[in-house]
Design an enzyme around this catalytic site. Structure first.
Site, PDB file in Angstrom:
ATOM      1  N   GLU A  77       0.820  -1.215   0.000  1.00 46.78           N
ATOM      2  CA  GLU A  77       0.000   0.000   0.000  1.00 46.78           C
ATOM      3  C   GLU A  77       0.853   1.264   0.000  1.00 46.78           C
ATOM      4  O   GLU A  77       0.525   2.244  -0.660  1.00 46.78           O
ATOM      5  CB  GLU A  77      -0.941   0.008   1.220  1.00 46.78           C
ATOM      6  CG  GLU A  77      -2.157  -0.886   1.068  1.00 46.78           C
ATOM      7  CD  GLU A  77      -3.194  -0.355   0.067  1.00 46.78           C
ATOM      8  OE1 GLU A  77      -3.102   0.818  -0.346  1.00 46.78           O
ATOM      9  OE2 GLU A  77      -4.077  -1.126  -0.309  1.00 46.78           O
ATOM     10  N   GLU A 105       2.164   1.687  -3.496  1.00 46.44           N
ATOM     11  CA  GLU A 105       1.124   2.098  -4.437  1.00 46.44           C
ATOM     12  C   GLU A 105       0.728   3.551  -4.255  1.00 46.44           C
ATOM     13  O   GLU A 105       0.561   4.287  -5.210  1.00 46.44           O
ATOM     14  CB  GLU A 105      -0.129   1.225  -4.263  1.00 46.44           C
ATOM     15  CG  GLU A 105      -0.011  -0.155  -4.879  1.00 46.44           C
ATOM     16  CD  GLU A 105      -1.258  -1.003  -4.645  1.00 46.44           C
ATOM     17  OE1 GLU A 105      -1.196  -2.198  -4.952  1.00 46.44           O
ATOM     18  OE2 GLU A 105      -2.284  -0.476  -4.143  1.00 46.44           O
ATOM     19  N   GLU A 106       0.559   3.963  -3.002  1.00 49.58           N
ATOM     20  CA  GLU A 106       0.031   5.308  -2.757  1.00 49.58           C
ATOM     21  C   GLU A 106       1.086   6.401  -2.871  1.00 49.58           C
ATOM     22  O   GLU A 106       0.768   7.532  -3.221  1.00 49.58           O
ATOM     23  CB  GLU A 106      -0.644   5.380  -1.380  1.00 49.58           C
ATOM     24  CG  GLU A 106      -1.941   4.585  -1.324  1.00 49.58           C
ATOM     25  CD  GLU A 106      -2.791   4.926  -0.107  1.00 49.58           C
ATOM     26  OE1 GLU A 106      -2.503   5.925   0.581  1.00 49.58           O
ATOM     27  OE2 GLU A 106      -3.742   4.182   0.155  1.00 49.58           O
TER      28      GLU A 106
END
Lengths: 245, 245
Positions: free
Chosen positions: A129, A132-133
């Site tokens: 995460e 990705e972010e």
């Protein structure tokens, strides 16, 4: 079951099988119907089956044959999420503002959060995460805290794990679709945001993160293990206290 | 939807609504069909819906209207279980032998374990399971460790929390249906059982339990909180390190 079958062929076969299974002392009967066989859902329910669970592409039905209490295993009850506390050597924390969601437009800087995918390890979901972010590469260190809540999604519950990560890269490249802004923010500024101070749960999580940086706060580290049946699992525990032995 | 409806009445209504919702820019459309309305499952799938999830008594179907990637929330992915480590002042641990399951007839003395019910707090599930299986009243103290594993039940994952409990009553009254035997066992005898020594995961859990009794091993305690929206939740964290402030 994979091939298309008409109900008027399937039902007599099912009835014959049920009769045989009863004689053999079978208890739970499971039928997994791919969504392509949706034509059989109605007749199967007419034969005394109930729903057990469903995914996008199939429906699982079940019938308990004996006249005793049903001991069938329950359906999945929880979704699992992570929040990632990523801190660099300048005591700055990686924070984001989301384009959507409950905090859109509030100015609140949040930890990157996300949902753990089916079959994904919590420690790996946190790393994914963050990448990705924000584009940041990071290593999982430990779980600092977790929260269980109920009725989060229909009747289902939710477990949310706050994970400490150590960054390996530092140049932010934010995800365009979900993230409005991302930055490294001094830990004090993160914790002192009014929302974090005014809401008990957010305040505790923020203060636990600050405590981790300032003093000896030990969370649960992750140890990969292999079970007796050869399955790879992670055991999370206070590795610091345990290894003092 | 609750009342019976024939498909030839329902389908034209659904089509008209879908057309209207598309014009209004709606994105996700959810239809919850009680099992009594199983006759509508087939026509709803023919209208482009897929399954989302199901419980015993209903099936939830969903259709994403725009030509964009579907952002619908995922289904529940985990079951949650507990193992209860209940220790009395004589350093004896409460153990059971089960009538069924993988360890039936092996002679292995195990911690009482069980599945957390839908909507149940982990800390309360541990207390309930101990009471049900052994008749012992106990208080939740903290979570010592937890294990995540995958493909435990169809494609679903499993989180298993080892909980430390303090007994309040001591006379064992075992559950007849599931428990073959229950007793208070010296911690050393529990840990030293061959199975616990030969299997990595069992060995770690047993050694963590022993460590808890012999030295400073701190797990995660449970703090009840109320969220901004008024929901009661529990936050689990290292309360000992946190409260040193």
């Amino acid at each position: 079951m994979k091939q298309h079958m008409d109900a008027d062929i399937f039902v007599p076969l099912l009835r014959a099988s049920l009769s045989q299974w009863k004689q053999q002392g079978k208890r739970g009967v499971w039928i997994k119907l791919p969504i392509q066989l949706v034509n059989l859902v109605y007749p199967v329910v007419q034969e005394g089956f109930r729903y057990h669970h469903a995914e996008s592409d199939y429906l699982m039905l079940v019938r308990w044959l004996p006249n005793t209490a049903d001991t069938l295993p329950v359906n999945a009850t929880h979704r699992v999420g992570i929040g990632a506390f990523v801190v660099n050597d300048n005591r700055e924390v990686l924070v984001v503002q989301e384009k959507g969601g409950a905090f859109k437009g509030t100015g609140l800087w949040k930890l990157p959060i996300g949902v753990v995918n089916e079959g994904e390890d919590i420690c790996k979901a946190a790393v994914r995460e963050v990448k990705e972010e924000t584009g940041i590469d990071a290593e999982f260190v430990e779980i600092l805290a977790f929260r269980q809540s109920h009725q989060s999604f229909f009747s289902k519950s939710d477990l949310f794990f706050v994970c400490l990560l150590r960054p390996i890269s530092f140049a932010i490249q934010k995800q365009e679709s979900e993230v409005a802004a991302a930055q490294w923010m001094p830990i004090k500024d993160y914790v002192d945001q009014p929302y974090n101070q005014e809401h008990q749960l957010f305040k505790y999580v923020a203060e636990i993160c600050r405590t981790k940086l300032e003093r000896d706060y030990v969370g649960f580290s992750a140890m990969p293990m292999v079970t007796a049946s050869g399955k790879k699992v992670y055991l999370y525990f206070n590795g610091s206290d345990f290894s003092k032995l």
